[in-house]
Design a protein around this motif. Structure first.
Motif, PDB file in Angstrom:
ATOM      1  N   LEU B 134      -0.055   0.243  11.818  1.00  0.00           N
ATOM      2  CA  LEU B 134      -0.194   1.522  11.330  1.00  0.00           C
ATOM      3  C   LEU B 134      -0.983   1.515   9.944  1.00  0.00           C
ATOM      4  CD1 LEU B 134      -0.555   4.430  12.539  1.00  0.00           C
ATOM      5  CD2 LEU B 134       2.020   4.482  12.065  1.00  0.00           C
ATOM      6  N   SER B 135      -0.628   0.435   9.221  1.00  0.00           N
ATOM      7  CA  SER B 135      -0.864   0.514   7.808  1.00  0.00           C
ATOM      8  C   SER B 135      -1.974   0.458   7.425  1.00  0.00           C
ATOM      9  CB  SER B 135      -0.006  -0.481   6.977  1.00  0.00           C
ATOM     10  OG  SER B 135      -0.320  -1.715   7.351  1.00  0.00           O
ATOM     11  N   GLY B 136      -3.017   0.333   7.938  1.00  0.00           N
ATOM     12  CA  GLY B 136      -4.357   0.430   7.596  1.00  0.00           C
ATOM     13  C   GLY B 136      -5.058   1.934   8.143  1.00  0.00           C
ATOM     14  N   ASN B 137      -4.075   2.725   8.430  1.00  0.00           N
ATOM     15  CA  ASN B 137      -4.493   4.256   8.819  1.00  0.00           C
ATOM     16  C   ASN B 137      -3.817   5.070   8.063  1.00  0.00           C
ATOM     17  OD1 ASN B 137      -5.065   2.619  11.313  1.00  0.00           O
ATOM     18  ND2 ASN B 137      -6.527   4.479  11.404  1.00  0.00           N
ATOM     19  N   LEU B 138      -4.362   6.056   6.897  1.00  0.00           N
ATOM     20  CA  LEU B 138      -3.985   6.998   6.242  1.00  0.00           C
ATOM     21  C   LEU B 138      -3.541   8.239   6.980  1.00  0.00           C
ATOM     22  CD1 LEU B 138      -5.562   6.236   2.661  1.00  0.00           C
ATOM     23  CD2 LEU B 138      -3.120   5.475   3.495  1.00  0.00           C
ATOM     24  N   CYS B 139      -2.429   8.776   6.864  1.00  0.00           N
ATOM     25  CA  CYS B 139      -2.138  10.223   7.308  1.00  0.00           C
ATOM     26  C   CYS B 139      -1.546  10.908   6.161  1.00  0.00           C
ATOM     27  CB  CYS B 139      -1.167  10.226   8.584  1.00  0.00           C
ATOM     28  SG  CYS B 139      -0.404  11.838   9.086  1.00  0.00           S
TER      29      CYS B 139
END
Lengths: 787, 164, 294
Positions: B134-139
């Motif tokens: 998930l770390s390549g997607n910022l929320c």
């Protein structure tokens, strides 16, 4: 589908973790954001921005840009006519006695002078955004650079380069607030701790940047504006005023909005004003989507303050007084008044009994982007100062830091507590209710404070590990006025429509507000269709900010739903020929208790809008009501955060081993949504404490201008959090709600400072952590004595 | 030098499209503006935030870092492909709803396209693997915890108590 | 942030690509994975007039082991993803797999290519340092022929390589691992996936007596090119890898690199990290030779 399993909390939807009404649209990609707006005549805008932090514009030549194929228009300041004037104040300054306030707001485009890198100087409208950006390179500008007021302390000096003419130095405001006699408190103190603190808050960086589209209809002379805004009603009023239009000719729609966190409140942003202006001028449709590069400069940020603060204590570690003089980096203009530094000042009280208080802040103009509230809105700065002062005082007096906090907490019997200073809502800062000792005790228990410092930490230290613990308190003034409103209407098809003027940027209003309506009308939250951002559906309100949505709009929704319930009961009672008390609203019908006769709500709504007969004086047609809620003052939420952190003693990289939040936001409408708000707030707090740093050089040039440089935390940087809560209902609204939107973000930085200091045993080396944000590099400097 | 236009023939969500585009047209803008598949969101246009993630030939990629012309003769999947035609949510979408794994929803499409591909390759990941993927997607809204929980739910994996 | 206009060339063969590059020279850039180039174009920091898309080329060298030399040959379409997942690559050269997971995120690794990354020559990037540690060679091709360049001669400066304006990096060759050799990659980055504040790629070979026969220590984030710390390697070579020897090499490495400093890490801290990482990486490589750890 999970709909079938929706369940109430006891017999009410209030308090139930209802999954969200809005999610199917968002999850499938059907949700409409401003960027999705299409029109056959849509044109696209791009802005030429100043590359200089401070410069005179000697000459602008747009002829080559205008001649480029596909370019529709190019505008500079001299094309704007009477729009070329300072924009109005969004928030006037708080009525602090003796206040110095020098108002300087921006013009839609810079005229003779630019005052920060990124300030817009020309607008291109073209057939596509690609072409518009091509044309920016065609515009020739001759600049005469001026000396730059960059660094805050430098800019505050009397001989600093002057950001605005006609002022003494760069003073935007000076405000002193005091209570009791601090000098006397200090004179009688057993211990006085004094430090200088540097606190930089960062950028909101919502995943959707700002966005606005406008379409002017030349047949009706009316304009529709789609804006990624937190405050659609305020935007409509503001645009009507600056464009000279009637409010009724302007419709502002905030469709789905991809996060706001404060920076999408009305700001009279140049683009926010110029896109509708250009749409009217071109009698067509114009769209501007801020790109991420622009966002780093063109959207407001919060940035820094420098505090010279001290705390005076008696021999038992009880606070006698707090003094804090600080500088606030206001940026180049101040459309948002004093909200941020006033919040910082008021947050110095924390949850503590502070008998004497004396604080003066100076807001300073700098050649930097405009500073305005970002989630927490200045509270972080104040909370950092008071929590750090207590940590240092605890060390100096040999009192345990949790014990010292406990001794100074306001007690449940003390409320309401009036601190006698003016808060951001212009009333005296007053805490309505709380149980601070319970919150702190629970946080200490959940993190295992005693066990950690007595057993685990010594054992780990003996094994060469650097582990530390932190535990901090905060309070947050939430739910300020002036007011919000809501209209609830039962539709003929049995569904219920709810409209409010407060916008939504992910807070779940489509669901939490629906729960409030569902409880009154005996329906499922799934049967309530919520509109939160369309001025044609509801035109009054201020907006969603300052943790006020659930408190202020929520109570207005509740009031409107209660009123509609009353109408439904009365109407059904007339049909059943009984007393309203004998009517039940449940499962979408009005039911007579005795006979079990029933009328579906939709049918009742039709009967409330008859084709014959008369609506009697004093009555209204329809199963509908519009109600408003305006709190006298904000309600105060509170909480404590605790953390165990491990630091690699060589690289200074950190690992968060445990993170506990105990909070009290009064009544929670939807605990699942509240948990999400806390999680997200903590993540932003962690970003602020350790990852995100706005770096400008002394020339006012941004060095952290991309998401590869400005480090938003990822899923690997945010730990799993344990949440717990106490419930002390607000005494200021019927539902007992306190705001929670900003809470998670507020106390994280002092928590980091305390825990990291503990992990690295810095105090033993005479080092205090007095600044935020931190980083591995900075920790290494501190740990190796390179202050 | 005149750039002209180039022809793109591509299959998106199982439907073949043929368009004339400028070479410089980004895939993200092609999907959103030319094919009206606006579920793909644009967050940064420099390849960091992950909001615009789509799948090309089954692999998640940043659509802001590809040109439309580069999907010529390729298969593209966007968030619009996940739910069934009757509206039934994909298990991951349903888990997101159940777990409150989205707030503003702007990053969500990219996360769904990343994590649905991840789960296809890794049906039973542990929490560390989920967080890594998930770390390549910022929320900016959720603090990730509910997203991680939703993915773990689909995988039938437990939440971890503390970092290793 | 939209890129400026360019002419798009999609050559079917390598020869066509090289002809185009010869024709346009510095006005043209190769588009491989595009994961560094396209962001730069979106910011309009890079405005090439022509893009030559190598993804359409059908005759680029495949990933294979050279039967004669034993070298692992990685052609221009080798993606980061391949380095992470292809079992043959992992078996032949575990350092590639150990390092590649630090390069950005899965979506980027699905597109980004090894040769594109090396050609971009960002000194903070991991793979250039890995190439130095592996003593790789680069095959540069143009219409007038081809030549091999050693990795240590390939990286000339920030974003600058030995590749001429008519040349393309078509393949990388990595020597077969020597007996009794092992590698290790470690880095410190602000967030996983970010460019390293400091990273080290270590390759060591021991003699039969357990002494270090050969050592290569290469650093990313350590200067305007990836840096091979030859002084540090000299300290290790010929010695038994004692704690003292490693500490001396680490100290030497932190001296001989030339980090530039950034907003995230000052040069002093970078030097400090280089020492720390060296002290950690060398023993790991050593234990790997001994088969004590994976």
């Amino acid at each position: 589908m999970s709909d079938e399993t929706l369940s109430r909390s006891g017999d009410s939807w209030l308090g139930a973790s209802v999954t969200r009404n809005e999610d199917p649209q968002l999850l499938t990609g059907r949700a409409l954001f401003v960027g999705d707006i299409k029109a056959a005549d849509m044109r696209h805008a791009a802005f030429l921005r100043s590359p200089h932090a401070h410069a005179l514009i000697e000459r602008i030549d747009t002829s080559r840009a205008t001649a480029r194929p596909g370019v529709v228009a190019v505008y500079t300041a001299e094309d704007l006519g009477d729009l070329m004037r300072p924009m109005p104040m969004v928030v006037p300054p708080a009525p602090v006695e003796g206040l110095v306030f020098n108002q300087r707001t921006h013009t839609p485009l810079a005229g003779e002078k630019v005052r920060y890198v990124g300030e817009p100087v020309a607008m291109v409208v073209a057939e596509s955004r690609y072409i518009a950006e091509d044309a920016l390179a065609d515009i020739e500008v001759e600049w005469a650079p001026l000396p730059v007021a960059g660094d805050l302390e430098f800019s505050a000096a009397p001989d600093a380069p002057q950001v605005h003419d006609g002022l003494a130095g760069n003073v935007a405001a000076i405000a002193r607030q005091s209570k009791g006699d601090y000098a006397a408190a200090r004179a009688s103190a057993h211990t006085v701790v004094r430090r200088r603190f540097l606190y930089e808050h960062g950028m909101a960086q919502p995943m959707e940047t700002r966005a606005i589209a406008a379409r002017f209809d030349r047949r009706t002379d009316q304009m529709t504006v789609w804006a990624s805004t937190q405050a659609p009603t305020s935007l409509r009023g503001g645009l009507a005023a600056v464009l000279g239009m009637g409010e009724s000719d302007l419709r502002v729609i905030a469709p789905f909005v991809g996060g706001g966190f404060g920076v999408k409140v009305l700001m009279y942003y140049p683009e926010e004003v110029l896109i509708p202006w250009a749409a009217r001028r071109l009698a067509g449709a114009v769209k501007w989507i801020e790109d991420r590069g622009e966002h780093f400069l063109a959207t407001t940020q919060e940035r820094g303050q420098i505090h010279d603060a001290e705390i005076a204590l008696d021999a038992d570690g009880r606070i006698l007084g707090v003094k804090d003089d600080f500088l606030h980096d206001n940026g180049a203009y101040n459309p948002y008044g004093l909200t941020v530094p006033i919040n910082s000042q008021c947050s110095l009280f924390g949850p503590y009994d502070v008998p004497a208080f004396d604080s003066t802040f100076t807001a300073v103009y700098t050649n930097m982007p405009i500073a305005s509230p970002f989630r927490g809105a200045g509270r972080q700065h104040g909370v950092f100062v008071i929590e750090r002062l207590i940590d240092i005082a605890a060390r100096e007096t040999g009192i345990d830091r949790v014990e010292m906090r406990r001794r100074n907490l306001l007690q449940p019997g003390d409320f309401p507590v009036n601190h006698k200073v003016i808060f951001q809502d212009f009333t005296e800062l007053t805490y309505d209710s709380g149980d601070y000792p319970a919150v702190l005790a629970r946080a200490a228990e959940k993190i295992g404070y005693r066990r950690f410092i007595e057993d685990e930490q010594p054992a780990l230290r003996a094994a060469g590990r650097c582990v530390g613990i932190g535990i901090v308190n905060y309070v947050e003034g939430t739910g300020i006025g002036p007011y919000e409103g809501a209209r609830v209407q039962v539709l003929a098809n049995g569904r219920v429509s709810l409209a409010t003027g407060a916008g939504t940027q992910g807070q779940g209003h489509f669901t939490s507000f629906a729960q409030l309506v569902a409880d009154q009308l005996g329906i499922s939250p799934r049967e309530v269709d919520v509109t939160t951002g369309d001025t044609d559906r509801f035109q009054w309100g201020a907006g969603t900010f300052a943790s006020r949505g659930a408190v202020v709009a929520g109570n207005a929704v509740h009031a409107a739903a209660v009123a509609v319930r009353g109408k439904a009961l009365a109407l059904a009672a007339a049909e059943f020929d009984c007393e309203p008390a004998d009517v039940l609203l449940e499962d979408g019908v009005a039911r007579h208790r005795g006979s079990n006769r029933l009328i579906p709500l939709g049918e009742l709504a039709q009967r409330a809008n008859p084709m014959r007969g008369a609506v009697r004086p004093g009555a209204e047609p329809g199963l509908e009501s519009t109600q408003y809620f305006g709190p006298e003052m904000g309600t105060t939420a509170s909480g404590a955060h605790a953390m165990i952190v491990e630091v690699d003693p060589e690289t200074l990289m950190i690992t968060i081993r445990d993170y506990v939040v105990v909070h009290d936001c009064g009544t929670a409408i939807n605990p699942l949504i509240v948990a999400g708000q806390i999680h997200g707030g903590v993540a932003q707090g962690i970003g602020n404490a350790f990852f995100e740093k706005i770096v400008f050089d002394s020339h006012g040039q941004l060095l952290s201008g991309s998401l590869a440089d400005y480090l938003l935390p990822t899923s690997l940087d945010i730990p799993r959090m344990t949440l717990d809560h106490t419930v002390t209902p607000s005494t200021l609204n019927e539902l007992g709600i306190k705001g929670v939107g900003e809470a998670g973000a507020i106390p994280v930085a002092p928590l980091f400072a305390q825990a990291l200091e503990d992990a690295l045993q810095l105090p033993a080396r005479g080092v205090d952590i007095l600044e935020i944000p931190l980083s591995p590099n900075r920790l290494w400097e501190l740990a190796t004595g390179q202050a | 030098m005149s750039a002209g236009t180039v022809k793109v023939v591509t299959r998106v969500n199982g439907i073949e499209y043929e368009r004339e585009v400028e070479p410089r047209l980004l895939l993200s803008d092609f999907l959103r503006g030319h094919l009206d598949l606006t579920g793909t969101r644009v967050g940064c246009e420099h390849g960091v935030c992950g909001a615009c993630t789509v799948q090309v030939d089954g692999l998640p990629v940043r659509s802001c870092l590809m040109f439309a012309v580069q999907v010529n003769a390729r298969d593209v999947s966007t968030v619009e492909s996940l739910a069934a035609p009757d509206g039934t949510l994909h298990p991951l979408q349903q888990a997101f709803r159940d777990r409150h794994a989205l707030q503003c929803g702007y990053c969500t499409a990219g996360i769904l396209m990343t994590m649905s591909a991840f789960l296809a390759d890794n049906p039973t990941p542990d929490e560390a693997a989920v967080r890594e993927a998930l770390s390549g997607n910022l929320c900016r809204c959720t603090g990730y915890q509910h997203i991680v929980d939703a993915v773990l739910d689909v995988a039938g994996s437990p939440q971890r108590e503390r970092p290793e | 942030m939209k890129p400026a206009s360019f002419r798009y060339v999609a050559p079917p063969t390598l020869e066509d690509a090289l002809i185009a590059k010869a024709e346009y020279g510095d006005d043209a850039m190769f588009l491989a994975g595009g994961q560094s180039l396209v962001p730069a174009m979106n910011f309009r920091l890079s405005e090439p007039a022509v893009l030559i898309d190598i993804n359409t080329i059908t005759d680029l060298p495949p990933i294979h082991t050279d039967a004669t030399t034993g070298e692992l040959r990685l052609g221009a379409r080798t993606r980061h993803r391949d380095l992470q997942y292809m079992p043959d690559i992992g078996a032949a050269c575990p350092l590639l797999r150990e390092a590649i997971v630090h390069v950005a995120h899965p979506q980027i690794r699905n597109r980004g290519t090894l040769c594109g990354n090396l050609s971009h020559a960002d000194p903070a990037s991991e793979m250039p340092a890995v190439m130095l540690a592996l003593d790789a060679r680069m095959r540069l091709a143009s219409i007038s022929g081809e030549r091999w360049v050693a990795a240590r001669d390939f990286f000339e400066g920030i974003y600058t390589t030995a590749c001429r304006e008519d040349e393309m990096l078509v393949e990388v060759a990595i020597p077969a691992a020597a007996p009794r050799s092992a590698t290790c990659f470690l880095e410190v980055a602000r967030r996983p996936g970010d460019f390293a504040m400091m990273g080290v790629a270590v390759a060591i070979t021991l003699d039969t007596a357990g002494r270090c026969e050969d050592a290569r220590l290469a650093y990313c984030g350590a200067g305007d090119t990836p840096v091979l710390a030859t002084g540090a390697a000299d300290i290790l070579t010929g010695s038994v890898l004692t704690e003292d020897a490693i500490a001396a090499a680490a100290a030497q490495a932190s001296r001989e690199i030339a980090p530039l400093g950034s907003i995230h890490a000052g040069a002093d801290y970078q030097r400090h990290l280089a020492g720390v990482l060296t002290r950690r990486a060398v023993p790991i490589a050593f234990r790997r030779v001994a088969g004590e750890i994976e």
